[in-house]
Design an enzyme around this catalytic site. Structure first.
Site, PDB file in Angstrom:
ATOM      1  N   HIS A  52      -4.085  10.251  -4.314  1.00 10.95           N
ATOM      2  CA  HIS A  52      -3.007   9.201  -4.476  1.00 10.95           C
ATOM      3  C   HIS A  52      -2.213   8.867  -3.187  1.00 10.95           C
ATOM      4  O   HIS A  52      -2.143   7.702  -2.892  1.00 10.95           O
ATOM      5  CB  HIS A  52      -2.024   9.703  -5.480  1.00 10.95           C
ATOM      6  CG  HIS A  52      -0.630   9.068  -5.698  1.00 10.95           C
ATOM      7  ND1 HIS A  52      -0.640   7.660  -6.011  1.00 10.95           N
ATOM      8  CD2 HIS A  52       0.593   9.525  -5.279  1.00 10.95           C
ATOM      9  CE1 HIS A  52       0.780   7.383  -5.878  1.00 10.95           C
ATOM     10  NE2 HIS A  52       1.535   8.555  -5.350  1.00 10.95           N
ATOM     11  N   HIS A  76       4.446  11.407   1.231  1.00  5.21           N
ATOM     12  CA  HIS A  76       5.500  11.159   0.198  1.00  5.21           C
ATOM     13  C   HIS A  76       6.002  11.918  -0.892  1.00  5.21           C
ATOM     14  O   HIS A  76       7.204  12.174  -1.295  1.00  5.21           O
ATOM     15  CB  HIS A  76       5.558   9.445   0.002  1.00  5.21           C
ATOM     16  CG  HIS A  76       4.696   9.064  -1.193  1.00  5.21           C
ATOM     17  ND1 HIS A  76       3.394   9.191  -1.057  1.00  5.21           N
ATOM     18  CD2 HIS A  76       4.924   9.065  -2.697  1.00  5.21           C
ATOM     19  CE1 HIS A  76       2.729   8.755  -2.281  1.00  5.21           C
ATOM     20  NE2 HIS A  76       3.769   8.814  -3.037  1.00  5.21           N
ATOM     21  N   GLU A  80       8.543  16.727  -2.882  1.00  2.66           N
ATOM     22  CA  GLU A  80       8.873  16.576  -4.282  1.00  2.66           C
ATOM     23  C   GLU A  80       8.067  17.580  -5.140  1.00  2.66           C
ATOM     24  O   GLU A  80       8.470  18.379  -6.374  1.00  2.66           O
ATOM     25  CB  GLU A  80       8.696  14.988  -4.894  1.00  2.66           C
ATOM     26  CG  GLU A  80       8.792  14.826  -6.366  1.00  2.66           C
ATOM     27  CD  GLU A  80      10.266  14.665  -6.766  1.00  2.66           C
ATOM     28  OE1 GLU A  80      11.064  14.743  -5.945  1.00  2.66           O
ATOM     29  OE2 GLU A  80      10.280  14.635  -8.188  1.00  2.66           O
ATOM     30  N   ASP A  81       6.744  17.748  -4.661  1.00  2.00           N
ATOM     31  CA  ASP A  81       6.003  18.605  -5.597  1.00  2.00           C
ATOM     32  C   ASP A  81       5.609  19.815  -5.046  1.00  2.00           C
ATOM     33  O   ASP A  81       4.704  20.445  -5.807  1.00  2.00           O
ATOM     34  CB  ASP A  81       4.582  17.635  -5.589  1.00  2.00           C
ATOM     35  CG  ASP A  81       4.754  16.416  -6.460  1.00  2.00           C
ATOM     36  OD1 ASP A  81       5.942  16.465  -7.261  1.00  2.00           O
ATOM     37  OD2 ASP A  81       3.959  15.395  -6.318  1.00  2.00           O
ATOM     38  N   ASP A 143       3.679   2.905  -3.441  1.00  4.55           N
ATOM     39  CA  ASP A 143       3.399   3.914  -4.317  1.00  4.55           C
ATOM     40  C   ASP A 143       3.342   3.500  -5.593  1.00  4.55           C
ATOM     41  O   ASP A 143       2.552   3.705  -6.583  1.00  4.55           O
ATOM     42  CB  ASP A 143       4.742   4.774  -4.060  1.00  4.55           C
ATOM     43  CG  ASP A 143       4.780   6.017  -5.001  1.00  4.55           C
ATOM     44  OD1 ASP A 143       3.451   6.477  -5.350  1.00  4.55           O
ATOM     45  OD2 ASP A 143       5.911   6.612  -5.489  1.00  4.55           O
ATOM     46  N   ASP A 263      -1.696 -26.970 -13.682  1.00  5.88           N
ATOM     47  CA  ASP A 263      -1.978 -26.474 -12.408  1.00  5.88           C
ATOM     48  C   ASP A 263      -2.639 -25.079 -12.505  1.00  5.88           C
ATOM     49  O   ASP A 263      -2.034 -24.326 -11.427  1.00  5.88           O
ATOM     50  CB  ASP A 263      -0.887 -26.477 -11.415  1.00  5.88           C
ATOM     51  CG  ASP A 263       0.511 -25.744 -12.059  1.00  5.88           C
ATOM     52  OD1 ASP A 263       0.344 -25.322 -13.175  1.00  5.88           O
ATOM     53  OD2 ASP A 263       1.431 -25.752 -11.420  1.00  5.88           O
TER      54      ASP A 263
HETATM   55 MN    MN Z   1       3.761   8.835  -5.512  1.00  9.68          MN
END
Ligand code: MN
Length: 709
Positions: A52, A76, A80-81, A143, A263
């Protein structure tokens, strides 16, 4: 998805293709750090998580972003993880990367919110992050794009929520920032997950139309190319396909079928100079007949997201309509990359945000968000700001303003300044006075006429179109109504006090404050407002200051204010907003009089209502009204019954009322020491006839002493 997996080597190759001296070591280091941080994690479909951040970095490399951005993209999700901290990242990768990762970590929590308010809050956060460093938001977009591309692995409810958020928030921002390709991707991906059947149908039809018209379009392309060559003008001619969501929007907006969209396919010509754009347009118009009203010059006046191009539609060689877009290389780059072009990797590593209208748009937006009390209003404003259909008008000084189609001088006034909006009394277009509800046209030069002694009117809400004007007018009215209600409340209370020979000095006393609290309001000012608005009657207040409390007071306190209804007329003016007064509860058939309240429509009173005396202090606000009874509508009516207090009287009365199909909305009873029961009803009746009949029935019941309204 396996074929699309990006490796760190792929990423490095991409970066080297546009930047020979890129800091490849930084990228490798970030990759290793991220791989270790995510080592035990997998994506929902089971692949290693590191795919990812690599994919996100690759999207940004395709946008030719600098290595700081790419390193931050690789990192990124680490804070967080995993147990990694911003401090670790600062030590290893420096301040810039750490700043970006930190901002992204803060933003990452927003994806789990759903309510509109929360959504608006997210939006604010994004804007603030963006204002600090646009790269934050570009990484956030990349992201989101990768997450959208892998959305099929998520459960349906989550899929729909994320797709809706992408369409509602991400696509408009991206559009406003001018990143055309990303807007298209966001819209089509959202469309695909939100309305899969429709998406499939439209995509299928586009492919079919493309196949059918391929030969025809090639013919047109060749003819244009030949002509350009003859005239010695450079121009790359290619055919283009409108994106699915764009077609869907057009079908919705114009209420037409796919077959009626002209169009779907078009032709784009990219040339070397502005002058060539106009020359090419002339050539096309000489080859085929232009469709009137379809020529748009976004070169002369760029769209608010800086998009520039000439658009024209002609009747092609076989009688089919063909749309042309003509622009320069530079204009095409702006149309595709928008703000991202300012952040592209530059040889000297310097970024140029000078002269960027995107940045000034952002600053304005952030400034305006401070003025919005309500997050929802703010979100509407932002969504409103990205409406693509705009009119361009000029101020007398020659400044250009873009406003949504349908905007009026009032919208323009508010877009200049809130105070100019509030003080606006008129407008001149090309020197001529126009009504405030005049709809602005492209190219109008508009002069706003203001007057210090003036304020907005509620009527303006009927014709303004910008959210900004709407919310400013509402704010003003609210404040104004409050001031006037305080005044009115004080006057009504003073009059009531006088009636009971009580001094005005009472008004500011602690006793009144006690009464206010008992009536559920927290301050004297609130009490005055409530009285001024008619939420609390002055008698209610004054009665509480008196020793005894008659039944009227009990009933009116508990009666909910009736809902606003329509169906009466004032001197022939239909459908005005009104409430029935809860002091006298008039019903159709009564002799009526209306009292114009501040901002809450008209209150209808029975002509016999004892409150009218008080209301008549402002004669100008009393009006004649006529009630047009409509169908089965019922109205609240009050009955006060005095009866001999004996067992079962209440049950008997209730049964009697119900037997004639009248609903009891509220019932309250009390008894006095002399064995008299006081019973108050709020009933729902059709008209006076029904009410009178009921009164007669009740009066004839054994033990009833008195019945009155
Ligand atoms: Mn992400």
């Amino acid at each position: 998805m396996a074929d699309d997996v990006i490796t760190i080597d792929d990423l490095i190759r991409k970066v080297l293709s546009y930047s020979h001296d890129a800091d490849i070591e930084l990228l490798r280091k970030a990759y290793i750090f991220s791989s270790e941080a995510h080592i035990r994690q997998t994506r929902i479909e089971g692949s290693p998580y590191i795919e990812h951040p690599l994919a996100v970095a690759a999207i940004l490399a395709d946008m030719r972003m600098d290595t700081t951005t790419l390193a931050a993209a690789l990192l990124h999700d680490t804070v967080e993880d995993s147990s990694a901290t911003v401090k670790d990242i600062k030590t290893l990768f420096g301040n810039d990367v750490a700043f970006l990762v930190n901002a992204l970590t803060k933003l990452s929590k927003m994806e789990f919110m759903t309510k509109e308010e929360a959504q608006a809050e997210n939006f604010r956060k994004m804007l603030l992050a963006m204002a600090e460093d646009v790269r934050v938001i570009l990484i956030k977009f990349a992201d989101r794009l990768h997450n959208m591309k892998t959305l099929e692995h998520l459960p349906e409810s989550k899929r729909k929520r994320i797709a809706a958020e992408t369409l509602d928030i991400y696509a408009p921002i991206v559009n406003r920032l001018g990143i055309g390709w990303l807007k298209t991707e966001f819209e089509d991906l959202s469309f695909k997950f939100l309305l899969p059947e429709l998406y499939n149908e439209i995509t299928r039809k586009i492919a079919k139309r493309k196949e059918e018209q391929e030969g025809y379009l090639r013919e047109v392309v060749e003819e244009v190319q030949k002509k350009l060559k003859e005239e010695n003008i450079t121009g790359k001619v290619s055919s283009r396909v409108k994106h699915s969501y764009g077609i869907y929007q057009k079908m919705q907006k114009q209420q037409i079928t796919f077959e009626q969209v002209h169009d779907v396919l078009g032709i784009r010509i990219i040339t070397d100079s502005k002058a060539s754009c106009y020359t090419i347009m002339g050539i096309i118009h000489s080859l085929w007949t232009p469709v009137p009203g379809r020529f748009k010059d976004y070169i002369g006046v760029a769209k608010s997201n800086m998009y520039q191009s000439l658009h024209t539609t002609v009747i092609g060689p076989k009688g089919e309509r063909v749309e042309f877009q003509i622009r320069t290389e530079e204009m095409n780059r702006v149309a595709e990359d928008g703000i991202a072009s300012h952040w592209r990797y530059k040889e000297k590593g310097a970024f140029n945000e000078k002269d960027s209208r995107y940045i000034s748009w952002l600053r304005e937006l952030i400034q305006s968000q401070k003025e919005f009390a309500d997050a929802k209003d703010f979100l509407e404003e932002v969504k409103g700001a990205v409406v693509p259909d705009v009119v361009y008008v000029f101020t007398p000084k020659g400044d250009i303003k873009d406003l949504p189609v349908g905007s009026t001088p009032v919208d323009l006034a508010y877009s200049i300044h809130t105070q100019i909006g509030h003080r606006c009394v008129g407008a001149k277009v090309s020197g001529k006075i126009v009504p405030l509800r005049y709809q602005l046209k492209n190219g109008d030069t508009v002069e706003i006429i203001t007057s210090q002694a003036h304020g907005p009117s509620r009527d303006w809400l009927k014709f303004v179109v910008t959210q900004r004007a709407k919310s400013r007018i509402k704010q003003w009215i609210k404040a104004e109504e409050r001031t006037q209600s305080v005044e009115l409340g004080i006057r009504l209370l003073e009059a009531e006090l006088k009636k009971h020979n009580m001094s005005n000095a009472m008004m500011k006393s602690d006793e009144v404050l006690e009464v206010a609290k008992a009536l559920g309001v927290n301050s004297l000012e609130e009490l005055f407002v409530s009285v001024g608005f008619g939420k609390i009657s002055p008698q209610q207040v004054v009665n509480k200051l008196l020793p005894e409390k008659p039944v009227e007071e009990i009933v009116s306190k508990h009666a909910k204010p009736p809902a606003e209804q329509k169906g009466i007329s004032i001197k022939g003016i239909d459908d005005i907003l009104y409430h029935t007064a809860k002091c006298c509860f008039p019903v159709p058939g009564d002799n009526l009089v209306g009292f114009i309240t501040r901002g809450k429509g008209v209150t209808i009173h029975n002509k016999k209502c004892h409150n009218l005396e008080r209301l008549a202090i402002d004669d100008a606000r009393l009006v004649e009204v006529e009630w047009k009874q409509e169908g089965e509508t019922t109205y609240p009516a009050r009955l006060l019954v005095e009866a001999v207090d004996k067992p079962g009287i209440l049950a008997n009365l209730s049964a009697l009322v119900s037997s004639v199909n009248v609903n009891i909305r509220h019932l309250e009873a009390s008894s006095t020491p002399d064995k008299t029961a006081h019973i108050g009803f709020i009933l729902e009746v059709k008209d006076k006839k029904q009410l009178t009949a009921l009164i007669q029935k009740i009066a004839s019941v054994d033990g009833i002493l008195r019945v009155k309204r």
